[in-house]
Scaffold this active site. Structure first.
Site, short mmCIF file in Angstrom:
data_model
loop_
_atom_site.label_atom_id
_atom_site.label_comp_id
_atom_site.label_asym_id
_atom_site.label_seq_id
_atom_site.Cartn_x
_atom_site.Cartn_y
_atom_site.Cartn_z
CB CYS A 130 -1.22 6.95 1.22
SG CYS A 130 -2.63 6.26 2.01
CD GLU A 180 -1.75 2.30 1.43
OE1 GLU A 180 -1.81 2.94 0.34
OE2 GLU A 180 -1.79 2.79 2.70
#
Length: 491
Positions: free
Chosen positions: A292, A258
């Protein structure tokens, strides 16, 4: 409990110059001072693992894992429920520590603890779901597929949302019957590791199943190489993710990545400007942009771009920056000096390249003012790069097709949002965006723990974590057939 009261659950600091293997032991790698970003003072001192510590932890985890996998699902689930109850019981002190260690606001620390409780209950619920399925087969043969744990899962987690981004892998991996070796970022080893160790230790997790070893890159590389570790779950930058995938791939490990994102929020000309500005500001500046999923680009139709920029600049000038963990400000500091310098370089170089600084662009110590850049174009660092700082970059477009093209002009593909009362039009545009997370009439930062979370392109490697994706990530299939009697073959 007020923010100035001493901790109860965390007071004794069992991690002082230590790591966790079921007991609190001194590592071979030495110790590491943890600096509180808002004050610059030493918050605590933990152990620091080296490659030898990783090797010992991985071997120990592999030895105890089979007995855990053989334990009944109800017994395993009860441990997760106890850990969740403990997190709820000590909610305030955990939230404050997370806020202080990660440089976040108290609201952000509270959010992490709330989500951690959900993740623990989700893990308990995982164990009441079917673990396989019966397949059609020839008469007289039972054919079924069942899910088996990988064995030992290595988890490498980042500093920005340390508790959530560690636990979202640790909890389902343990629930699926694996042992876990967790390497939290050494900047946030307590929030990203030792809090989890304390919760599971108090909840009765058998010793050795969870090993927590903060460490630098050498420890992460050792985890990726270790023969006892069969899967790596990594959350962090795309550059670091490539290195993890390369090393783990050479050793034929499963890898869940991720990674970063350059996420676009598209604001159409019929959007409510105040709502759009609120969404853009939240997505760009929440936790100083160190997310993110942060809104890395605000794509505004040319007819409303100037007005939107003006509203964002007003919001930027009104937001306070300081020790947010103590309630003294809305935004806190960036995690370290290196990150602050990078953010400032991107801002200044983009202005030199032709962008306009509408607000912010200044800092004191690690506190960077919320910043607004207008006139941003492809080729500027503010357009191309993930900033990981509190910078709202506004790009104008003339048509839906141009907005789609601008949003997709990136190596990343994590999250996207579209603001418009024309839901059908927004959904049609969303169908053409390269992203793993799509939000119509919302900004780009969202995760509910029960949803599959993953990105496309260089934001991941086509996998997801969370909700229905967890069984796929943390187990592998085994096909089993059973006959009453062995058949006779022609050979």
């Amino acid at each position: 409990m007020s923010v100035s009261e001493p901790s109860d659950f965390l007071r004794d600091e069992p991690w002082c110059e230590r790591i966790f293997n079921g007991d609190w032991i001194r590592p071979l790698g030495g110790s590491c001072s943890v600096i509180e970003p808002a004050t610059g003072e030493v918050l605590t001192v933990t152990g620091l693992a080296d490659a030898a510590d990783i090797a010992f932890a991985s071997l120990n985890a592999a030895r105890v894992q089979p007995a855990w996998a053989a334990l009944g699902p109800r017994e395993r689930a009860e441990i997760f429920r106890k850990a969740a109850a403990l997190a709820q019981q000590h909610f305030a002190e955990l939230a404050l520590y997370i806020a202080r260690e990660s440089g976040g606001s108290l609201f952000k620390g509270e959010h992490e603890v709330r989500e951690a409780i959900v993740l623990l209950h989700q893990a308990a619920g995982l164990l009441s779901q079917p673990h396989g399925l019966v397949l059609p087969s020839e008469a007289g043969r039972l054919s079924y597929a069942r899910r088996l744990p990988h064995g030992v899962v290595g988890v490498i987690s980042p500093f920005n949302f340390p508790l959530v981004l560690s636990l979202r892998s640790v909890a389902p991996a343990l629930a699926a019957g694996n042992a876990v070796v967790l390497k939290p970022d050494p900047q946030t080893p307590v929030s990203g590791g030792f809090i989890i160790a304390l919760l599971f230790e108090a909840a009765g997790l058998p010793k050795g199943l969870l090993q927590v070893l903060p460490g630098a890159a050498v420890a992460g590389e050792a985890l990726c190489r270790d023969p006892h570790v069969r899967m790596i779950a990594f959350t962090g930058s795309t550059a670091a993710g490539r290195k993890v995938a390369e090393v783990a791939g050479r050793h034929l490990k499963k890898v869940a990545l991720e990674l970063g994102g350059k996420n676009s929020l598209i604001v159409l000309e019929d959007a409510d400007l105040e709502l759009a500005a609120s969404n853009a500001a939240w997505g760009a500046w929440l936790h100083q942009g160190q997310i993110c999923m942060a809104t890395g680009r605000i794509l505004a139709h040319e007819s409303i771009a100037e007005k939107l920029v003006r509203r964002l600049a007003e919001k930027a000038r009104a937001i306070t920056v300081g020790n947010a963990a103590r309630g003294e400000a809305v935004l806190g500091p960036l995690i370290n000096k290196r990150q602050l310098q990078r953010v400032h370089e991107i801002v200044t170089e983009s202005v030199t390249a032709g962008a306009t600084l509408e607000a912010g662009g200044e800092f004191e110590r690690l506190f960077y003012q919320p910043t607004v850049l207008s006139g941003v174009r492809p080729g500027m660092r503010a357009f191309d790069e993930e900033i990981f700082g509190p910078v709202a970059t506004v790009v104008s477009f003339t048509s839906d097709d141009e907005a789609i093209d601008l949003a997709n002009r990136t190596e990343y593909g994590l999250s996207a949002g579209i603001i418009s009362p024309s839901v059908g039009r927004a959904m049609a545009m969303g169908e053409q965006l390269n992203c793993g997370l799509l939000h119509i009439n919302d900004q780009t930062v969202a995760d509910e723990c029960i949803n599959p979370f993953g990105g496309r392109g260089n934001s991941g490697n086509a996998g997801s974590v969370g909700g229905p994706a967890d069984w796929d990530e943390y187990t592998q299939w085994q096909w089993v057939t059973v006959k009453d009697k062995a058949p006779r073959y022609p050979f």
